[in-house]
Every structure is written in C-alpha cells, then in structure tokens.
Enzyme design. Structure first.
Site, short mmCIF file in Angstrom:
data_model
loop_
_atom_site.label_atom_id
_atom_site.label_comp_id
_atom_site.label_asym_id
_atom_site.label_seq_id
_atom_site.Cartn_x
_atom_site.Cartn_y
_atom_site.Cartn_z
NE ARG A 25 -2.45 0.27 3.47
CZ ARG A 25 -2.81 -0.58 4.43
NH1 ARG A 25 -3.80 -1.41 4.24
NH2 ARG A 25 -2.17 -0.60 5.58
CE LYS A 62 4.67 -18.24 13.27
NZ LYS A 62 5.13 -18.64 14.56
CG HIS A 117 11.48 -19.68 10.61
ND1 HIS A 117 10.30 -19.21 11.10
CD2 HIS A 117 12.34 -19.71 11.64
CE1 HIS A 117 10.43 -18.96 12.38
NE2 HIS A 117 11.66 -19.26 12.74
CE LYS A 145 16.09 -21.86 13.40
NZ LYS A 145 17.13 -20.90 13.03
CD GLU A 151 9.42 -16.66 20.90
OE1 GLU A 151 9.72 -15.80 20.07
OE2 GLU A 151 8.27 -17.01 21.14
CG ASP A 200 2.74 -17.65 17.46
OD1 ASP A 200 2.56 -17.50 16.25
OD2 ASP A 200 3.65 -17.10 18.10
CG HIS A 257 7.42 -23.37 14.84
ND1 HIS A 257 7.53 -23.25 13.48
CD2 HIS A 257 7.23 -22.12 15.31
CE1 HIS A 257 7.42 -21.98 13.16
NE2 HIS A 257 7.23 -21.27 14.25
CE LYS A 277 5.41 -14.56 21.81
NZ LYS A 277 6.67 -14.56 21.05
#
Lengths: 350, 469
Positions: free
Chosen positions: B24, B131, B161, B165, B199, B218, B223, B321
């Site tokens: 945009r 995703k 991703h 790896k 994380e 998520d 994963h 997290k």
C-alpha cells in the site's frame, strides 16, 4: 579471550559466550557443572582464583555474582548489569563470567544467573563470605543442587553453626567441614586398627574455628561418647585425643602441616595433614554432589550439647613441649583483643 | 530479502531473477530498492558485493496499490510481463504472500481474476504462504480451499522456517543415515521425549496479532508438532516430498490426546518479573492487551503416539514467551539401566541418558551419559559429549529462509508442510483449545522463569521432571 559488556543482559552474555568459544576454536561444551560464586568485590579475586584452580579437576562454567553497593541514592534506583566474559586460558579449563550488579537488579540476581546455567548440568552455589541464613531458600541457592557456605569466614562462627543446623536442607555443605576430611579419615583408620572401645574424646583447636566444633560433633555423634573441646593457639585444629580401653590414641598437629599419630603399643607415626588451600577444598567439595548425610548428622548434633570449651590447653595434662606453652600465651592475647579477631583469624588461616 | 541476496551471492539464483514488491505504501522502485539494500547490508550472512547487488537491482520493481484495487493488479501484471521480456524469466512466477490472514482470500482471488495464477504450458506459478495457517481446523480447511482453488496443491509452499534449519534436516540424517541411533529409538529404550521452544522476549509490538491466538496456536500447532513428527516418524521410503509427507501424516494421525486434558495440559501467562537482568512487565500489562485476556503465552501438553514404536512413551511439548532463555531443543530421554551392579551412593547423581538435539541457538547435538568421577571411590556422574555445527563444519550453515526460498524456486517441497499435515495438527490442538476455552484460566508465572509450577506438577505426576534447557 576476554569480552567486556557494559549495561548488558543475559541473552547478550550467552551470545558472547558462544562467540568466544568459536573464536578460540573449541565450540564443544565439555563442562560438567556450573559454579556460581556470590561475593563482594573484595573477595572476588581470591574466590575466582580458587575456582579456576579447582576447574582443572572439574571443568565448569563459573559465574561470579558481585553485588556492588550503590554510592548515591540515584545509583540505587537505576539498575545496571556489567559482565566480563572470559574463555580460554584466562578462565582455567572452563568459562568464566564476572557479573557486576548495580542498583535494583541486585535483588534479582537469580534472573541474571538462570539463563546462564549450563543445560542439565548440576549447579553449585558458593558464598565465600556473607552466606544467607537459609541457603536453600535464598533465590540463588534455590537454583542449586549443592550450596557451599564457609562458617569460618563468619563474624560469629559458632553461632552460625547453630543457624546452619536449623536451616539445613539436603545439599547444604560447609568448607569448615571439608577442611576436616583428612582428620576424619585418619581417625577412622586409627580406630579400625584396634579393637578397643572409645570412652571419651578431647578436641584441641584455636578459638573461632568452627572446624573444631564440627569435628567434635562428628565424633560425639558417631561414637556416642562425651567429647570435650579445649582451646589452643592453633593454627587450626591442633590435636585429637581419644581415651580407649587399651590406652589413648592421639593425633597431634602443632605446626599446621605435619602431624604425629600415637597409638598405645605402637610406634609413633608421622602423618602429612597440611592445612589446605581454598582451591583444594572447592575441588574436593565438587567431587560429590549428592547430599552429605554425615555432615547433616554431625551438624544436627548441636553445638550446645558439647558444653563450653576448656580454656588453657595445658590443663589437659598432656606432656607438651615448650612451643605449646608459647602458643597458649598468644591465645590469651587473642582473647584479650576480640576486636582483632578477623585479622588474627586471617593470618592464622594462611 | 537478505536471504535472496545471500542466494544471489552464492550464485544460486538464475541470472534473470526479478523481484517485485507490492504494498500500500507510496514508494517508487528506488525507495523499494533502498529498503532492500539496507536490509541486505545489515542482515545478510555473506559479505556485501557491489556486482551482486547490481545484478539484483536490474530486476527490482515496486507496484503500489490496495488489495481491492483492480488497477493496481493490472499494473502488477504489466510489470511482470515487462520483466518477463526484459529479464527472460521464462514465465515462472512465485508469489510470496506475506499478508494478514483477513486479506488472504481477497489477494488470492485478485491473483486469479487478473490471470496471474494460471501457468502457461511449460511454466509454473507458485504461492508461498506464511503462518498462521488458520486458527483452527475449520478455518485451516477454508484457507486451504481458497488457495487450492487458485493454485494446485503441489504448487503451494507453506513456510515454516524451523524446517529450513540445518539441525532439523539433520534429525533425518541422524536417524536414518546412521546405524547407532535407530535401534534404540523406540519404546523399549526411550522413557519420554521433551520438545521445548522457549523465547526470552515478550510479545513486543505484536499485541494485535498475538492476543486471542496464544502460544499453542502460534508455536505448537506448526513448529513443535512438525519437530515431533520428524522425531517420531518411521523411515520414509525415499527422501522425496511425497514419501516424507506420508510418514509424517501417519505419525500425526497416530497422536492420541490424554483422556484428562485438565491434568495433562498447562497454559500460563507471564507476570511481571525480571528477565536476564532486566525488568519485564506482565502480559496483561502489555500495551494493547485486554487486562482480562485469557490468551496463553505458555503452553505445555502431553501427547502419546499410538503405534508399535511409541506406545506408552509420552511426548511433552512446551513453549512460552519470557522464559529463562531463548532455546529450542528436542530431548530424547532414555530409560535407566535395567540393572546396576553399582551401589546406590555410586549412582545417586546419575540421571537418565539423553540425546539432545539443539535446534537453536548454537546448533548441534549433545549426548549425555554417566561416567566415573576420577578418584579412588566409585562415583558416577553425568557427562556430555557434544557435536556443534560451528566446530565440525566451519562454513556457516545457510539461513533457514535462504534454503527454503531456493527450494520454492526449484519446486522441492521436502521441507514444507502439506495440507494434510496442517489439518492433522489442528485436529490434535483443537480439543485442547476448546477445553481451555471452557475451563479455568491461564496460570501466572514470573517472567524469566521456566514456566508455571503447574507445568512442573504435571510432569511430577508422571514421576518425571522438565530438563533445564
């Protein structure tokens, strides 16, 4: 290789560790444990030196947590973490991270240490000075399988033993206990040689040395006989005399390095019982990481059950040489000047 | 973008490779090139080389427009055709759809409407999607239907991703190229398996995306279940996409949820605390988050695989997290030796043997086993044997995206989850999410720790404990 990080975070320190390992060409991690040293700036150098020497036997990641006192009120409200990452020759056989904590983060040291622990490997926390009263429930102590204190460095060593006993959790241990390992094995071996019953025991040692109390409590706990303590000028422990059915067994060490073992009906024998460096003590302490049940049992016997130590060592009626008499005077001097206690102790420890 | 540059730098892109940005923003070609240039300079893995950049910039264009703007799509089409002639791309186009889920149907329809998705004879049209692949089974099916209406199923590449790896690809090499691991890779020797993705950061500025989605949707759905499938699957007949997907689908289909979801799943939310020496706010205090939000920032689940190889071996999956540190690991934890000739004190410190696959950071593999402590007494303690990619292969491994983008261009779908895998994963997660919606609320855990105590209790009930990764 040394990497300095100012105003940093644990995740940056972790990256620096990986980078450092790659740079010196040994990226594999063969370290067997994480040793966390909680100390002040004054004692950091000696403690780290001892830990690095010990790391020749136990390759480890050593984290030195230095809590820096804030000089101004403004410093107390801001929070900062500085780190010094050392890998390769500068860090013994492992890795060393010196963490300096300023301001608010001092109360949250465990948040800095937790991300830096090696995966799975056991954690040992060592307080060279100023150990918390309840090590297992200390935020840093709670991370560890093994918590090493040193009552010898405390202001009131004997009182400290009592609080250690009250707060004991499996995994607690003390360097004053480690110091008497050679004494314990020598005495146990001596008793193995004869088939006589022990009636009473006397332990001689310098004042303010908790090793005397621990050895006395261990003997009292294991042999279930009365154990007396007597003060001597040191250095450290100077002798143990066990009265048995078939005569006394005496282990005597006047000079802090070479001892004589006397068993009735046998020739006197020389025994090397050198007072050991901190590095050796730490190395020994790291050899076993399971709870030390013998220590727990001895500690819980209780200092108060030993009674007051008998003052002059000459009253024990042992024939001693002149050197002993000279030492007694020094002991009396030390008692007259309690303010000099710490200094005297440090001198004696060498 | 850095991944594209790295590919070009390694000589892996065809000479006429062109890149068109569509957004945009009111940009010219030069603005777009500048943004790409900056990203490449800052993040590319390989050194910056002017001639490679000159090659790339030849085919770099930007088209400005909204997703509902027919004119803009016509413009896009014109640009593509122009580039096709000028650069000789041979009529092969891949569309990398990095768009929010709600615009997805519209964009795909626009591509179809403007005749961009139909490949002429001898050329291809591919779609790359990121995703989330839906937020439950129904929405995933809907999404798949929309995409497949326009692109053929084997031309749709779902980017995960993690699968790009090196270590993840190495799981297959470790298991199936070696003789020493596979014989013990089953219920006779394995006690349980732990897969952790932690994380240390919070949600950052992603409140709008994260709230309502949560850690399980998520991370676990894509994963962790993919890592689990690679760890648990049988040997594929060959190393091609169809054979791999068949085995992964088989094992995902054999996953069984425990009967009592209350005692075998845990979700949590990070509360205020200290993380790595920094103060961290709690999830509910993050900007843009409803203070009553029930979104999970930590999720731990126990799964079983009902087949001959894994019956009775629990798989513990956890993610979160603001945990202790950033780490992703698969740990295969073995049973204790059935008989020990050593006495109790000798083996008191000996843990379970384990093979730990470190996915990130510091990719590699660790094997843990017991060894005698030097000295006169018999004392056995855990030691580890380490394989690190950085040591054994000194060339830095390609970035995950680099590998995956190249695979898209080559049409190699080995490392991309297929439709059936996505649907099977939602099948596993949906009952858990439904249970969470109707029961209780997330447990709170202080930021910077390894999750709520409920998660520790969950494993303690099985007589196990979480590793410290």
């Amino acid at each position: 290789m040394k990497i300095d990080l100012t105003d940093t975070t644990s995740s940056k320190i972790n990256k620096a560790l990986v980078k450092g390992r790659r740079a010196i060409g040994t990226p594999a991690v063969g370290m067997v444990l994480t040793l966390v040293i909680v100390t002040d700036e004054e004692n950091a150098y000696d403690s780290l030196k001892a830990a690095n020497d010990a790391s020749r036997e136990h390759p480890s990641r050593t984290l030195v947590v230095i809590k820096r006192a804030a000089r101004s009120p403004r410093d107390r409200t801001t929070s900062r973490l500085d780190a010094e990452v050392r890998v390769g020759v500068e860090a013994g056989t492992g890795e060393t991270v010196v963490l300096r904590l300023y301001g608010e983060v001092i109360d949250h040291a465990q948040s800095v240490v937790l991300p830096l622990l090696l995966p799975d490997a056991p954690v040992v926390v060592w307080w060279p000075v100023n150990a918390p009263l309840d090590p297992a429930n200390d935020p840093l102590g709670a991370l560890a399988q093994r918590r090493v204190t040193d009552t010898y460095a405390a202001e009131d060593p004997i009182g400290e033993l009592t609080s250690r006993a009250a707060a004991y959790h499996p995994g607690d241990t003390d360097l004053s206990w480690t110091r008497i390992t050679p004494w314990r094995s020598m005495l146990a071996a001596a008793l193995d040689q004869i088939a006589c019953k022990v009636q009473s025991v006397q332990v001689d040692g310098e004042e303010f040395n908790p090793s005397c109390e621990l050895l006395a409590m261990w003997l009292a706990d294991r042999l279930d006989v009365p154990v007396k303590r007597a003060l001597s000028p040191g250095p450290g422990l100077t002798g143990v005399r066990m009265e048995t059915d078939c005569g006394p067994i005496v282990l005597d060490r006047a000079d802090g390095s070479l001892a004589t073992l006397h068993i009735e009906g046998q020739p006197n024998r020389a025994v090397a019982l050198k007072r050991r460096e901190t590095a050796e003590l730490i190395a020994e302490e790291l050899r076993r990481l399971d709870p030390d049940d013998t220590y727990a049992s001895a500690l819980k016997y209780g200092v108060e059950r030993l009674g007051e130590p008998a003052a002059p060592v000459t009253e024990t009626g042992r024939d001693k040489d002149a050197e002993q008499g000279k030492g007694a005077d020094e002991a009396a001097d030390a008692k007259k000047a309690p303010a000099k206690k710490t200094a005297a102790k440090k001198a004696a420890a060498k | 973008m850095p991944a594209v540059y790295d590919l070009a730098n390694r000589g892996l892109l065809p000479p006429g490779f062109s890149l068109i940005g569509f957004a945009r923003r009111d940009w010219e070609d030069e603005d777009f090139a500048q943004v790409v240039h900056d990203a490449v300079k800052q993040h590319s893995r390989t050194p910056f080389r002017e001639e490679v950049w000159q090659q790339l910039i030849q085919g770099m264009r930007f088209v400005q427009g909204n997703f509902d703007d027919d004119e803009a799509f016509e413009q896009l089409k014109a640009t593509i055709q122009e580039l096709d002639k000028a650069q000789g791309t041979g009529g092969n186009f891949a569309f990398y759809l990095s768009v929010p889920p709600k615009f997805f149907p519209q964009v795909v329809q626009q591509l179809k409407k403007h005749d961009l998705a139909d490949a002429p004879q001898g050329a291809w049209r591919r779609a790359v999607i990121e995703k989330p692949f839906g937020h439950d089974l129904a929405s995933a099916r809907e999404l798949n239907a929309i995409v497949h209406e326009v692109f053929a199923p084997d031309q749709v590449f779902r980017i995960d991703h993690y699968l790009g790896k090196e270590t993840v690809q190495n799981i297959l090499a470790l298991r199936f190229a070696n003789q020493m691991f596979e014989p013990i890779w089953n219920r006779s020797y394995v006690d349980h398996i732990q897969i952790t993705m932690a994380e240390d950061i919070g949600i950052g500025g992603r409140a709008g995306y994260y709230d309502g989605i949560g850690a399980a949707r998520d991370v676990i759905q894509n994963h962790l279940l993919q890592l689990m499938a690679l760890t648990a699957m049988e040997e594929p007949a060959s190393f091609d996409a169809d054979a791999l997907v068949a085995e992964k689908a088989k094992v995902l289909g054999a996953v069984r949820l425990p009967k009592d979801l209350g005692s075998s799943t845990v979700r949590g939310q990070y509360a205020a605390g200290w993380q790595g020496g920094e103060k961290a706010v709690g999830y509910l205090q993050e900007e843009g988050i409803d203070p009553k939000s029930k979104t999970d920032t930590y999720a731990a689940i126990k799964l079983e695989v009902d087949n001959r190889r894994w019956a009775g071996v629990p798989f513990y999956l956890r993610t979160g997290k603001r945990l202790g540190r950033r780490v992703t690991e698969i740990a295969v934890v073995f049973q204790r030796a059935p008989h020990s000739p050593f006495d109790h004190t000798a083996t008191e410190e000996l843990g379970h043997n384990a093979i730990v696959i470190r996915v990130q950071p510091d990719e590699g593999i660790t094997v843990r086993f017991g060894s005698k402590v030097p000295g006169t007494s018999m004392e056995i303690r855990d030691v580890s044997m380490d394989f690190a990619y950085g040591e054994s292969f000194t060339e830095s491994s390609p970035e995950a995206y680099e590998r995956l983008i190249l695979d898209v261009l080559l049409g190699d779908a080995n490392l991309f989850p297929r439709t059936e895998e996505v649907e099977l994963s939602w099948n596993i997660l949906d009952p858990i999410e439904e249970y969470w919606d109707s029961h209780g609320k997330p447990a709170q855990y202080p930021a910077g720790t390894w999750g709520p105590t409920e998660a520790d209790e969950m494993l303690a009930r099985d007589g196990r404990s979480w590793r410290r990764p």
